[in-house]
Design a protein around this motif. Structure first.
Motif, short mmCIF file in Angstrom:
data_model
loop_
_atom_site.label_atom_id
_atom_site.label_comp_id
_atom_site.label_asym_id
_atom_site.label_seq_id
_atom_site.Cartn_x
_atom_site.Cartn_y
_atom_site.Cartn_z
N ALA A 27 0.83 -1.20 0.00
CA ALA A 27 0.00 0.00 0.00
C ALA A 27 0.87 1.26 0.00
N ALA A 28 1.96 1.24 0.76
CA ALA A 28 2.87 2.38 0.78
C ALA A 28 3.53 2.56 -0.58
N GLN A 29 3.89 1.47 -1.22
CA GLN A 29 4.50 1.55 -2.55
C GLN A 29 3.54 2.18 -3.56
N VAL A 30 2.29 1.80 -3.50
CA VAL A 30 1.28 2.36 -4.41
C VAL A 30 1.11 3.86 -4.15
N ARG A 31 1.09 4.26 -2.87
CA ARG A 31 0.96 5.68 -2.54
C ARG A 31 2.14 6.48 -3.07
N VAL A 32 3.33 5.93 -2.94
CA VAL A 32 4.53 6.64 -3.40
C VAL A 32 4.51 6.77 -4.93
N ILE A 33 4.14 5.73 -5.61
CA ILE A 33 4.06 5.79 -7.08
C ILE A 33 3.01 6.81 -7.51
N ASP A 34 1.86 6.80 -6.86
CA ASP A 34 0.81 7.77 -7.19
C ASP A 34 1.28 9.20 -6.94
N ARG A 58 1.03 15.55 -0.26
CA ARG A 58 -0.35 15.29 0.17
C ARG A 58 -0.79 13.88 -0.25
N VAL A 59 -0.40 13.45 -1.45
CA VAL A 59 -0.78 12.12 -1.93
C VAL A 59 -0.01 11.03 -1.19
N ALA A 60 1.29 11.25 -0.97
CA ALA A 60 2.13 10.22 -0.34
C ALA A 60 1.85 10.08 1.15
N GLY A 61 1.46 11.14 1.80
CA GLY A 61 1.17 11.06 3.23
C GLY A 61 2.27 11.71 4.06
N SER A 62 2.05 11.73 5.35
CA SER A 62 2.99 12.39 6.25
C SER A 62 4.32 11.64 6.29
N GLY A 63 5.37 12.39 6.43
CA GLY A 63 6.70 11.79 6.49
C GLY A 63 7.33 11.54 5.14
N SER A 64 6.68 11.97 4.08
CA SER A 64 7.22 11.72 2.74
C SER A 64 8.13 12.86 2.32
N THR A 65 9.03 12.54 1.41
CA THR A 65 9.93 13.53 0.84
C THR A 65 9.73 13.52 -0.67
N VAL A 66 9.50 14.69 -1.23
CA VAL A 66 9.29 14.82 -2.67
C VAL A 66 10.40 15.70 -3.24
N ASP A 67 11.08 15.20 -4.24
CA ASP A 67 12.15 15.94 -4.90
C ASP A 67 11.83 16.02 -6.38
N ILE A 68 11.79 17.23 -6.90
CA ILE A 68 11.46 17.42 -8.31
C ILE A 68 12.64 18.07 -9.01
N THR A 69 13.04 17.47 -10.10
CA THR A 69 14.10 18.01 -10.94
C THR A 69 13.50 18.27 -12.31
N ALA A 70 13.48 19.52 -12.70
CA ALA A 70 12.92 19.87 -14.00
C ALA A 70 13.99 20.58 -14.81
N GLY A 71 14.14 20.12 -16.02
CA GLY A 71 15.13 20.76 -16.89
C GLY A 71 14.85 20.41 -18.33
N GLY A 72 14.72 21.42 -19.16
CA GLY A 72 14.46 21.18 -20.56
C GLY A 72 13.11 20.52 -20.78
N GLU A 73 13.13 19.48 -21.59
CA GLU A 73 11.89 18.77 -21.89
C GLU A 73 11.59 17.66 -20.89
N ARG A 74 12.56 17.34 -20.06
CA ARG A 74 12.38 16.23 -19.14
C ARG A 74 12.38 16.71 -17.70
N GLY A 75 11.69 15.97 -16.90
CA GLY A 75 11.67 16.25 -15.48
C GLY A 75 11.58 14.95 -14.71
N ARG A 76 11.88 15.03 -13.44
CA ARG A 76 11.84 13.84 -12.60
C ARG A 76 11.21 14.19 -11.27
N ALA A 77 10.28 13.37 -10.86
CA ALA A 77 9.67 13.49 -9.53
C ALA A 77 10.07 12.26 -8.75
N ARG A 78 10.71 12.48 -7.63
CA ARG A 78 11.18 11.38 -6.81
C ARG A 78 10.55 11.49 -5.43
N VAL A 79 9.87 10.44 -5.02
CA VAL A 79 9.17 10.45 -3.74
C VAL A 79 9.71 9.32 -2.88
#
Length: 83
Positions: A27-34, A58-79
């Motif tokens: 369930a935690a894995q699904v929340r992180v992917i979402d 908000r989607v991942a829940g409390s205690g989560s860390t979200v890192d977003i890297t955006a550059g050019g045409e590509r971006g990455r969201a890491r939770v």
């Protein structure tokens, strides 16, 4: 109570607890992917990075860390979420 029952009951209890633990991990894995998907989608729409991070947390829940890297045409969201 027989000796076999005395051995079987703790084993069944341990198996049940292991299954519940694995279900919680899934369930935690699904929340992180979402959360990563929603944050990446928000950045792709052109939303501010802070808003995308807030949405991911908000989607991942409390205690989560979200890192977003955006550059050019590509971006990455890491939770990440500590379970």
């Amino acid at each position: 109570m027989t000796a076999e029952t005395a051995v079987a009951i703790p084993l069944l209890l341990a198996l049940t607890l292991a299954m519940v633990w694995l279900l919680a991990l899934a369930a935690a894995q699904v929340r992180v992917i979402d959360a990563a998907r929603e944050a990446a989608r928000a950045v792709a729409r052109g939303d501010p990075t802070a808003q995308a991070v807030s949405l991911g947390q908000r989607v991942a829940g409390s205690g989560s860390t979200v890192d977003i890297t955006a550059g050019g045409e590509r971006g990455r969201a890491r939770v990440s979420l500590r379970v």
